[in-house]
Design a protein around this motif. Structure first.
Motif, PDB file in Angstrom:
ATOM      1  N   LYS A 113       0.762  -1.343  -0.058  1.00  0.00           N
ATOM      2  CA  LYS A 113      -0.156   0.038  -0.159  1.00  0.00           C
ATOM      3  C   LYS A 113       0.929   1.222   0.032  1.00  0.00           C
ATOM      4  CE  LYS A 113      -3.976   1.958   2.336  1.00  0.00           C
ATOM      5  NZ  LYS A 113      -4.983   1.754   3.511  1.00  0.00           N
ATOM      6  N   GLY A 124      -5.115   5.358   0.107  1.00  0.00           N
ATOM      7  CA  GLY A 124      -5.123   5.437   1.350  1.00  0.00           C
ATOM      8  C   GLY A 124      -5.524   6.831   2.153  1.00  0.00           C
ATOM      9  N   GLY A 126      -8.762   7.964   1.434  1.00  0.00           N
ATOM     10  CA  GLY A 126     -10.270   8.069   1.640  1.00  0.00           C
ATOM     11  C   GLY A 126     -10.877   8.681   0.693  1.00  0.00           C
ATOM     12  N   GLU A 213     -16.116   5.275   4.267  1.00  0.00           N
ATOM     13  CA  GLU A 213     -14.897   4.335   4.455  1.00  0.00           C
ATOM     14  C   GLU A 213     -14.897   3.058   3.947  1.00  0.00           C
ATOM     15  OE1 GLU A 213     -15.214   2.903   8.872  1.00  0.00           O
ATOM     16  OE2 GLU A 213     -16.646   4.322   8.879  1.00  0.00           O
ATOM     17  N   ASN A 214     -16.190   2.319   3.868  1.00  0.00           N
ATOM     18  CA  ASN A 214     -16.037   1.074   3.087  1.00  0.00           C
ATOM     19  C   ASN A 214     -15.933   1.182   1.979  1.00  0.00           C
ATOM     20  OD1 ASN A 214     -16.721   0.110   5.991  1.00  0.00           O
ATOM     21  ND2 ASN A 214     -19.133   0.159   5.456  1.00  0.00           N
ATOM     22  N   SER A 216     -14.191   3.648   0.116  1.00  0.00           N
ATOM     23  CA  SER A 216     -12.730   3.970  -0.048  1.00  0.00           C
ATOM     24  C   SER A 216     -11.738   2.640   0.268  1.00  0.00           C
ATOM     25  CB  SER A 216     -12.236   5.111   0.493  1.00  0.00           C
ATOM     26  OG  SER A 216     -12.618   4.766   1.998  1.00  0.00           O
ATOM     27  N   LYS A 217     -12.211   2.045   1.431  1.00  0.00           N
ATOM     28  CA  LYS A 217     -11.336   0.677   1.516  1.00  0.00           C
ATOM     29  C   LYS A 217     -11.407  -0.433   0.433  1.00  0.00           C
ATOM     30  CE  LYS A 217     -10.606  -2.574   5.366  1.00  0.00           C
ATOM     31  NZ  LYS A 217     -10.946  -3.109   6.537  1.00  0.00           N
ATOM     32  N   ASP A 220      -9.114   0.998  -2.302  1.00  0.00           N
ATOM     33  CA  ASP A 220      -7.746   0.699  -1.877  1.00  0.00           C
ATOM     34  C   ASP A 220      -7.168  -0.633  -2.352  1.00  0.00           C
ATOM     35  OD1 ASP A 220      -7.090   3.549  -1.059  1.00  0.00           O
ATOM     36  OD2 ASP A 220      -7.507   3.047   1.055  1.00  0.00           O
ATOM     37  N   ILE A 221      -7.979  -1.300  -1.837  1.00  0.00           N
ATOM     38  CA  ILE A 221      -7.781  -2.976  -2.093  1.00  0.00           C
ATOM     39  C   ILE A 221      -7.584  -3.174  -3.578  1.00  0.00           C
ATOM     40  CG2 ILE A 221      -8.562  -5.177  -1.549  1.00  0.00           C
ATOM     41  CD1 ILE A 221      -9.868  -4.347   0.805  1.00  0.00           C
ATOM     42  N   LEU A 248     -14.482  -8.473   1.240  1.00  0.00           N
ATOM     43  CA  LEU A 248     -14.335  -7.248   2.037  1.00  0.00           C
ATOM     44  C   LEU A 248     -15.648  -7.147   3.111  1.00  0.00           C
ATOM     45  CD1 LEU A 248     -13.115  -4.630   3.141  1.00  0.00           C
ATOM     46  CD2 LEU A 248     -14.300  -3.576   0.960  1.00  0.00           C
ATOM     47  N   PHE A 252     -13.427  -8.109   6.132  1.00  0.00           N
ATOM     48  CA  PHE A 252     -13.253  -6.877   6.750  1.00  0.00           C
ATOM     49  C   PHE A 252     -11.742  -6.856   7.175  1.00  0.00           C
ATOM     50  CE2 PHE A 252     -13.930  -2.500   8.129  1.00  0.00           C
ATOM     51  CZ  PHE A 252     -14.581  -2.226   7.103  1.00  0.00           C
ATOM     52  N   VAL A 254      -8.166  -6.220   5.588  1.00  0.00           N
ATOM     53  CA  VAL A 254      -7.500  -6.014   4.431  1.00  0.00           C
ATOM     54  C   VAL A 254      -6.341  -7.095   3.786  1.00  0.00           C
ATOM     55  CG1 VAL A 254      -6.320  -4.257   2.784  1.00  0.00           C
ATOM     56  CG2 VAL A 254      -8.157  -3.611   4.593  1.00  0.00           C
TER      57      VAL A 254
END
Length: 451
Positions: A113, A124, A126, A213-214, A216-217, A220-221, A248, A252, A254
């Motif tokens: 990351k 990262g 957001g 947040e979910n 954007s996560k 990112d992944i 995810l 949850f 990562v």
């Protein structure tokens, strides 16, 4: 939180109130004296799952598989069980072994990351990129237009403002000098906005994705995975965001998601010099149908469907469109349990870390899923690429629709329409049972025709 033991699985996966056209679950969570290990009261499932381990942490995988194959996994322990089903952990590992593996993966993901963050600061942050950052020549795009904005009418959350990144030229290239980007970096950067567009469209019916947040996560992944695995990377049509979001949502974690996603995607999306994974499965489906039902195969060929592209979506995202969200998870874990091989862990771990001699140590046919055991008993495991259960699942769907296809399908459009009618009407357990029967029948017929 206590839930009615007779409640549908969708009660665990809340759907937005305004989404009334999504498939409803057919799977009920109920207390059963036969399947109390996983299907049953929430606290009871937790206790029985913990009781499946020895004091050192070794999992009784044979007993676990048997119970999953009979009824799926209770949502309260689904994430933990998936980590074993998809090869994240060896069932013969101890608690200490898994702690070490977990920490190693956490550090590895943090490293990946950070590499991606240095190439683009949005990783990262957001934020979600939905517009191109660079041209195909690697030149920064000044003030790119943001293609999507937070708007309830477009399927985004009405409760929270979705922060979608608008960039300017100074933010595009984060390197300390003006050296031209290499081809790998350019290709990766070109995928970032496409990932963003798909992320904000992925299963927007779920309340889970109303949270910034979910989303954007998930972005990112997918961005990190597109960088570390260039063989698969990211493609809009390959179901990447679809498959990854299920993992995810369920687990949850990562650093584990990356490995789980790798194992899940590899069969469908791994490319070779001659084909893409799902193309091989379509070819296998044609071969299986030709052996099991030559008349149906000939009919489909006459209609121009001999390439079986009408089954592309079912294989690509493993029936996600045909089932409710909860039933999709149920179907997947049934398939994984049936196909389970305890050596799956060693297929994806670094041999230097687990030891070359560890693979197959203490393995017995009893520790494998029923589908895998049939392959082993019939010698199919010795073939170059044994057929996956997903091929036989589609074959079982074709069998249930055989009469309609033979009598009412006069063109490919009719075939597609008939198969689309199964959405929301499939029973996951019956589909797996039908797939197993066809698999056994296919192996017997194939063996008779061996030279």
């Amino acid at each position: 939180m206590w839930r009615d033991p007779g409640a549908p699985t969708d009660s665990f996966y809340e759907v937005r109130a305004d989404c009334t056209d999504v498939p409803k679950t057919r799977f009920k969570i109920k207390n059963s004296k036969f399947i109390t290990f996983i299907i049953g009261w929430e606290n009871s499932s937790q206790r029985r799952w913990q009781a499946a381990f020895s004091p050192e942490g070794y999992l009784d995988i044979a007993r676990t598989l048997s119970r999953i194959q009979r009824g799926g996994i209770h949502p309260s322990i689904r994430g933990e069980v998936w980590e074993f089903l998809l090869g994240c952990y060896d069932p013969r590992s101890s608690y200490e072994d898994r702690d070490e593996i977990r920490e190693r993966r956490r550090v590895q993901y943090a490293t990946w990351k950070e590499i991606c963050r240095q190439m683009d600061s949005h990783v990262g942050s957001g934020k979600i990129i939905t517009a191109p950052l660079i041209t195909e020549d690697g030149e920064p795009i000044q003030d790119p237009l943001v293609l999507l904005e937070a708007n309830p009418d477009k399927g985004l959350s009405g409760n929270e403002s979705l922060e979608i990144a608008s960039t300017n030229g100074s933010e595009v290239n984060n390197s300390s000098n003006d050296a031209p980007l290499d081809k790998k970096v350019i290709q990766w950067k070109l995928t970032l906005h496409q990932i963003g567009l798909d992320v904000v469209r992925t299963d927007r019916t779920l309340v889970f994705y109303e949270k910034q947040e979910n989303l954007s996560k998930l972005w990112d992944i997918l961005a990190v995975y597109a960088w570390i695995d260039t063989d698969v990377g990211y493609c809009q049509v390959d179901g990447s965001s679809f498959c990854f979001h299920l993992i995810l949502f369920t687990i949850f974690h990562v650093s584990y998601d990356i490995l789980l996603f790798e194992n899940l995607k590899r069969g469908n999306f791994r490319c070779t010099e001659s084909s893409v994974g799902v193309e091989t499965q379509l070819s296998n489906l044609a071969s299986v149908t030709q052996v099991l039902d030559p008349k149906l195969h000939q009919h489909l060929e006459t209609l121009g469907g001999g390439d079986y592209l009408f089954a592309f979506r079912m294989l690509m995202v493993l029936f996600r469109r045909e089932f409710s969200f909860g039933d999709s998870l149920y179907l997947w874990e049934m398939m994984w349990a049936l196909e389970y091989d305890p050596d799956l862990f060693y297929m994806y771990e670094d041999p230097e870390l687990v030891g070359e001699g560890s693979k197959g140590k203490g393995k017995s046919i009893r520790q494998c899923g029923k589908f895998e055991r049939e392959n082993m008993k019939n010698g199919a495991k010795n073939s170059e690429s044994p057929l996956p259960i997903s091929v036989f699942l589609v074959a079982s769907v074709l069998k249930t629709k055989r009469s309609t296809l033979m009598q009412e399908a006069w063109g490919l459009d009719d075939v597609v329409k008939i198969l689309n009618d199964i959405t929301g009407n499939l029973d996951a357990k019956k589909a797996c049972s039908g797939a197993m029967k066809l698999h056994k029948k296919y192996l017997k017929k194939a063996k008779k025709h061996e030279p």
